[in-house]
Design a protein around this motif. Structure first.
Motif, PDB file in Angstrom:
ATOM      1  N   HIS A 202       9.587  -0.533  -3.921  1.00 15.87           N
ATOM      2  CA  HIS A 202       9.008   0.569  -4.698  1.00 15.87           C
ATOM      3  C   HIS A 202       7.903   0.043  -5.622  1.00 15.87           C
ATOM      4  CE1 HIS A 202       8.675   3.847  -7.578  1.00 15.87           C
ATOM      5  NE2 HIS A 202       9.462   4.600  -6.820  1.00 15.87           N
ATOM      6  N   PRO A 203       6.766   0.750  -5.695  1.00 17.21           N
ATOM      7  CA  PRO A 203       5.673   0.295  -6.562  1.00 17.21           C
ATOM      8  C   PRO A 203       6.091   0.203  -8.030  1.00 17.21           C
ATOM      9  CG  PRO A 203       4.954   2.058  -5.088  1.00 17.21           C
ATOM     10  CD  PRO A 203       6.439   1.984  -4.967  1.00 17.21           C
ATOM     11  N   GLU A 204       5.456  -0.697  -8.743  1.00 18.34           N
ATOM     12  CA  GLU A 204       5.670  -0.790 -10.180  1.00 18.34           C
ATOM     13  C   GLU A 204       5.015   0.406 -10.873  1.00 18.34           C
ATOM     14  OE1 GLU A 204       7.452  -2.807 -11.889  1.00 18.34           O
ATOM     15  OE2 GLU A 204       7.962  -4.309 -10.374  1.00 18.34           O
ATOM     16  N   ALA A 205       5.545   0.768 -12.010  1.00 21.82           N
ATOM     17  CA  ALA A 205       4.969   1.878 -12.770  1.00 21.82           C
ATOM     18  C   ALA A 205       3.556   1.512 -13.222  1.00 21.82           C
ATOM     19  CB  ALA A 205       5.851   2.199 -13.974  1.00 21.82           C
TER      20      ALA A 205
ATOM     21  N   ASP B 257       2.287   7.211  -2.387  1.00 20.34           N
ATOM     22  CA  ASP B 257       2.282   7.911  -1.100  1.00 20.34           C
ATOM     23  C   ASP B 257       2.283   6.920   0.063  1.00 20.34           C
ATOM     24  OD1 ASP B 257       2.342  10.469  -2.156  1.00 20.34           O
ATOM     25  OD2 ASP B 257       0.161  10.697  -2.172  1.00 20.34           O
ATOM     26  N   HIS B 258       1.464   5.850  -0.071  1.00 21.02           N
ATOM     27  CA  HIS B 258       1.400   4.843   0.993  1.00 21.02           C
ATOM     28  C   HIS B 258       2.756   4.158   1.147  1.00 21.02           C
ATOM     29  CE1 HIS B 258      -0.206   1.731   3.604  1.00 21.02           C
ATOM     30  NE2 HIS B 258       0.373   0.832   2.825  1.00 21.02           N
TER      31      HIS B 258
ATOM     32  N   ASP C  73       0.889   5.288  -9.626  1.00 18.72           N
ATOM     33  CA  ASP C  73      -0.358   5.612  -8.954  1.00 18.72           C
ATOM     34  C   ASP C  73      -0.040   6.447  -7.712  1.00 18.72           C
ATOM     35  OD1 ASP C  73      -3.411   4.731  -8.584  1.00 18.72           O
ATOM     36  OD2 ASP C  73      -2.399   4.732  -6.626  1.00 18.72           O
ATOM     37  N   ALA C  74      -0.640   7.624  -7.598  1.00 18.19           N
ATOM     38  CA  ALA C  74      -0.286   8.565  -6.534  1.00 18.19           C
ATOM     39  C   ALA C  74      -0.589   7.993  -5.149  1.00 18.19           C
ATOM     40  CB  ALA C  74      -1.030   9.888  -6.740  1.00 18.19           C
TER      41      ALA C  74
ATOM     42  N   GLN D 216       5.241   6.565   2.877  1.00 20.73           N
ATOM     43  CA  GLN D 216       4.968   6.744   4.304  1.00 20.73           C
ATOM     44  C   GLN D 216       5.431   5.534   5.109  1.00 20.73           C
ATOM     45  OE1 GLN D 216       0.766   7.558   4.366  1.00 20.73           O
ATOM     46  NE2 GLN D 216       1.006   9.565   3.365  1.00 20.73           N
ATOM     47  N   GLU D 217       5.189   4.325   4.568  1.00 23.74           N
ATOM     48  CA  GLU D 217       5.637   3.111   5.251  1.00 23.74           C
ATOM     49  C   GLU D 217       7.156   3.028   5.270  1.00 23.74           C
ATOM     50  OE1 GLU D 217       3.965   0.596   6.919  1.00 23.74           O
ATOM     51  OE2 GLU D 217       2.431   2.162   6.832  1.00 23.74           O
ATOM     52  N   ARG D 218       7.765   3.480   4.198  1.00 22.85           N
ATOM     53  CA  ARG D 218       9.229   3.480   4.123  1.00 22.85           C
ATOM     54  C   ARG D 218       9.831   4.386   5.191  1.00 22.85           C
ATOM     55  NH1 ARG D 218      13.497   2.582   0.745  1.00 22.85           N
ATOM     56  NH2 ARG D 218      15.113   4.188   0.675  1.00 22.85           N
TER      57      ARG D 218
END
Length: 226
Positions: A38-41, A57-58, A52-53, A61-63
């Motif tokens: 999961h991306p960092e805040a 989203d990327h 970051d939107a 989608q990859e998940r």
């Protein structure tokens, strides 16, 4: 859409609205981001974390993309393996080199099928080589000492001398015990039980050892090969 410094970002409320996700799932993904990726805040908006939107989203989608990946259920079907065997292979990954999953999605692990299949092919070759060393001759009801069991397994007696004290998974219980003049015990095993253990041993590689039921101080086993 929430913005921060001129760029589009998501709060958890935005994600719940856009993707219909529960707050608990979003919190769990972020809490376990070391494994989920999961991306960092990207900062905060008021008291809320934001992401970051485009990046989020990327990642999502990859998940969701599992093309070319397989689960345990897929491996059961494709290779005719029991669920318990697949779980044991994974549990013993430090010994057998089982590949790591490419991703974990909703608590389900996914592996690259080509990588897993190549590994499993080599694993079977290794276990088959071990199986070829087992002596399948003799009466299945014969009683064997520990040294005799070692000869059946094609290993040195010293390599299994500790088995009565630290029993590996699948090691059989003795069918007879003999008290020696020294006060120690000599255990006797059925040849058929040793054969069965050899099949268990080669199914998923060498097993981790487990303590015996008796405390070390009470062990009176004769560990001298016969």
């Amino acid at each position: 859409m929430t913005t921060s410094d001129g760029r589009e970002v998501y709060t958890r409320r935005d994600l719940m609205t856009k993707y219909g996700m529960s707050l608990s799932a979003l919190e769990e993904w972020y809490r376990n981001r070391r494994w989920t990726g999961h991306p960092e805040a990207a900062g905060t908006a008021g008291l809320e974390l934001v992401w970051d939107a485009a990046e989020w989203d990327h990642w999502y989608q990859e998940r969701q993309n599992t093309t070319g990946l397989v689960t345990r259920a897929d491996l059961e079907e494709r290779h005719g393996l029991a669920r318990s065997t697949l779980e044991r292979l994974w549990a013993l990954r430090e010994e057998n080199g089982h590949p790591a999953p490419v991703k974990t999605h909703d608590r389900v692990m996914y592996w690259d099928h080509d990588e897993w299949e190549a590994w499993y092919g080599e694993h079977k070759k290794r276990t088959q080589r071990r199986e070829l060393q087992v002596d399948r001759s003799g009466n299945p009801d014969d009683l064997l000492t520990l040294a005799g069991a070692a000869r059946v397994l094609g290993v040195t007696p010293v390599s299994i001398a500790h088995y009565p004290k630290r029993m590996p998974r699948g090691w059989p219980q003795p069918v007879q015990e003999e008290q020696l003049p020294s006060g120690r015990l000599r255990r006797w095993y059925r040849r058929a039980d040793i054969w069965t253990y050899s099949e268990t041993r080669t199914a998923a590689g060498p097993h981790r050892k487990h303590p015996s039921r008796k405390p070390r101080s009470e062990d009176t086993t004769d560990h001298t090969p016969d």
